[in-house]
Design an enzyme around this catalytic site. Structure first.
Site, PDB file in Angstrom:
ATOM      1  N   ASP A 228       0.815  -1.223   0.000  1.00  0.00           N
ATOM      2  CA  ASP A 228       0.000   0.000   0.000  1.00  0.00           C
ATOM      3  C   ASP A 228       0.845   1.269   0.000  1.00  0.00           C
ATOM      4  OD1 ASP A 228      -2.231  -1.724   2.222  1.00  0.00           O
ATOM      5  OD2 ASP A 228      -2.214  -1.662   0.038  1.00  0.00           O
TER       6      ASP A 228
HETATM    7  N1  LIG Z   1       2.978  -6.430  -2.921  1.00  0.00           N
HETATM    8  C1  LIG Z   1       1.746  -5.892  -2.745  1.00  0.00           C
HETATM    9  N2  LIG Z   1       0.674  -6.698  -2.728  1.00  0.00           N
HETATM   10  C2  LIG Z   1      -0.555  -6.180  -2.542  1.00  0.00           C
HETATM   11  C3  LIG Z   1      -0.724  -4.796  -2.335  1.00  0.00           C
HETATM   12  C4  LIG Z   1       0.437  -3.961  -2.386  1.00  0.00           C
HETATM   13  O1  LIG Z   1       0.358  -2.713  -2.272  1.00  0.00           O
HETATM   14  N3  LIG Z   1       1.646  -4.553  -2.593  1.00  0.00           N
HETATM   15  N4  LIG Z   1      -1.995  -4.305  -2.048  1.00  0.00           N
HETATM   16  C5  LIG Z   1      -2.902  -5.320  -1.499  1.00  0.00           C
HETATM   17  C6  LIG Z   1      -4.323  -5.001  -1.167  1.00  0.00           C
HETATM   18  N5  LIG Z   1      -4.497  -4.868   0.267  1.00  0.00           N
HETATM   19  C7  LIG Z   1      -5.111  -3.712   0.630  1.00  0.00           C
HETATM   20  O2  LIG Z   1      -5.605  -2.997  -0.260  1.00  0.00           O
HETATM   21  C8  LIG Z   1      -4.183  -5.884   1.196  1.00  0.00           C
HETATM   22  C9  LIG Z   1      -4.425  -7.203   0.863  1.00  0.00           C
HETATM   23  C10 LIG Z   1      -4.099  -8.209   1.768  1.00  0.00           C
HETATM   24  C11 LIG Z   1      -3.569  -7.923   2.994  1.00  0.00           C
HETATM   25  C12 LIG Z   1      -3.239  -9.046   3.908  1.00  0.00           C
HETATM   26  O3  LIG Z   1      -2.836  -8.871   5.027  1.00  0.00           O
HETATM   27  N6  LIG Z   1      -3.395 -10.262   3.357  1.00  0.00           N
HETATM   28  C13 LIG Z   1      -3.025 -11.534   4.089  1.00  0.00           C
HETATM   29  C14 LIG Z   1      -4.041 -12.622   3.841  1.00  0.00           C
HETATM   30  C15 LIG Z   1      -5.453 -12.117   4.083  1.00  0.00           C
HETATM   31  C16 LIG Z   1      -6.462 -13.211   3.733  1.00  0.00           C
HETATM   32  O4  LIG Z   1      -6.031 -14.310   3.359  1.00  0.00           O
HETATM   33  O5  LIG Z   1      -7.657 -12.904   3.835  1.00  0.00           O
HETATM   34  C17 LIG Z   1      -1.701 -12.024   3.479  1.00  0.00           C
HETATM   35  O6  LIG Z   1      -1.534 -11.885   2.234  1.00  0.00           O
HETATM   36  O7  LIG Z   1      -0.932 -12.590   4.260  1.00  0.00           O
HETATM   37  C18 LIG Z   1      -3.340  -6.606   3.334  1.00  0.00           C
HETATM   38  C19 LIG Z   1      -3.647  -5.579   2.448  1.00  0.00           C
HETATM   39  C20 LIG Z   1      -2.950  -6.470  -2.482  1.00  0.00           C
HETATM   40  N7  LIG Z   1      -1.633  -7.002  -2.549  1.00  0.00           N
END
Ligand SMILES: Nc1nc2c(c(=O)[nH]1)N[C@@H](CN(C=O)c1ccc(C(=O)N[C@@H](CCC(=O)O)C(=O)O)cc1)CN2
Length: 285
Positions: A228
């Site tokens: 983000d």
């Molecule tokens: N490398 C990046 N990947 C993603 C970004 C980014 O800016 N850089 N934006 C996110 C979207 N997002 C908020 O908008 C977001 C998505 C997911 C998470 C998170 O903590 N995900 C967990 C799993 C959650 C689940 O399984 O329900 C994880 O991946 O461990 C935080 C923010 C999209 N990707």
């Protein structure tokens, strides 16, 4: 006359750039329809977006060949594209599909000039009956913390096989690996459901409610390895009150997210967004 062409460029700023570019267009029977430019004193870079018609395809070809020499002289990053050329777009989604359905609707009515080459979700298709309705290939790629590399390889295969030029994270709730972020650099747009830099990460509406905010918002940004933190493209916000619950914020936020993401996708498709270090220059629509 040819159809509209969009010329975009960025380069180290110096006097005479606008004149040099428009002179070349004139010399090659180009007619400027619209021109926008910006010089950033902080980064020392100059940005330009020109919409132009050419007398014929030969003139456009001669301009392109001549301009490549000028671009080399001025160290320009540049692009010249037919305005009606449709980009190939892959949409990623997780559980919540309000942004997906909005993009599909805007695509169906012709508001977004793109070809949707597929939809990828880490959730099963049952949650997204919309994709099947429009004969858009739907790929269910489940993911766990242990299978992220394999799952991202599946996504990359779809990107390569379909020639996707833009990837849209329409509330795709998985953090892309550093490798995937680098692979998609400058061509992956995410909608974050907060007015960044506030409330990064997961559950921003719940974070905002706990903080007692009086405004909520959404941010469309390019994806980078820093969660983000990518260059912001479009943002919007609206007022909420003390009486709003987290569910009220989620409900009110959906409309903000939809319009912010759609506007950011359209700006990207129309070559209105140029990267300016960690920021963007967005030539207004
Ligand atoms: N490398 C990046 N990947 C993603 C970004 C980014 O800016 N850089 N934006 C996110 C979207 N997002 C908020 O908008 C977001 C998505 C997911 C998470 C998170 O903590 N995900 C967990 C799993 C959650 C689940 O399984 O329900 C994880 O991946 O461990 C935080 C923010 C999209 N990707």
């Amino acid at each position: 006359m040819t159809g509209h062409h969009i010329l975009t460029l960025s380069c180290p700023d110096r006097p005479g750039l606008t004149s040099a570019v428009t002179q070349r267009l004139f010399q090659h029977r180009g007619n400027v329809v619209e021109a926008q430019q910006f010089g950033d004193a902080e980064t020392g870079r100059f940005f330009m977006r020109i919409v132009a018609d050419f007398a014929d395809e030969a003139a456009e070809g001669e301009f392109r060949q001549d301009f490549s020499g000028l671009a080399g002289t001025y160290d320009m990053e540049w692009s010249l594209r037919q305005a009606d050329e449709r980009r190939r777009v892959l949409i990623l989604v997780s559980k919540f599909d309000h942004c997906l359905s909005d993009l599909l609707y805007r695509h169906r009515i012709g508001e977004l000039p793109m070809d949707i080459v597929g939809i990828v979700s880490n959730h099963p298709a049952e949650g997204h009956e919309l994709a099947g309705a429009r004969n858009i290939p739907f790929h269910h790629f489940p993911i766990t913390k242990d299978t992220k590399p394999q799952q991202e390889a599946q996504i990359r295969d779809v990107i390569e096989e379909t020639g996707a030029e833009l990837v849209v994270l329409a509330r795709y709730m998985q953090i892309l690996s550093d490798e995937m972020s680098a692979y998609l650099s400058g061509r992956c747009i995410n909608i974050h459901h907060s007015f960044l830099p506030g409330f990064k990460g997961a559950k921003p509406y719940h974070q905002a409610h706990a903080r007692g905010v009086k405004m909520i918002g959404a941010t469309a940004h390019y994806v980078t390895a820093d969660l983000d933190e990518g260059p912001i493209i479009v943002q919007d916000a609206e007022a909420i009150t003390h009486a709003d619950t987290p569910d009220d914020l989620v409900r009110k936020g959906r409309d903000i997210e939809r319009r912010v993401l759609a506007r950011a996708v359209r700006c990207h498709l129309e070559d209105r967004v140029l990267l300016n270090a960690q920021k963007t220059v967005v030539f207004g629509d």
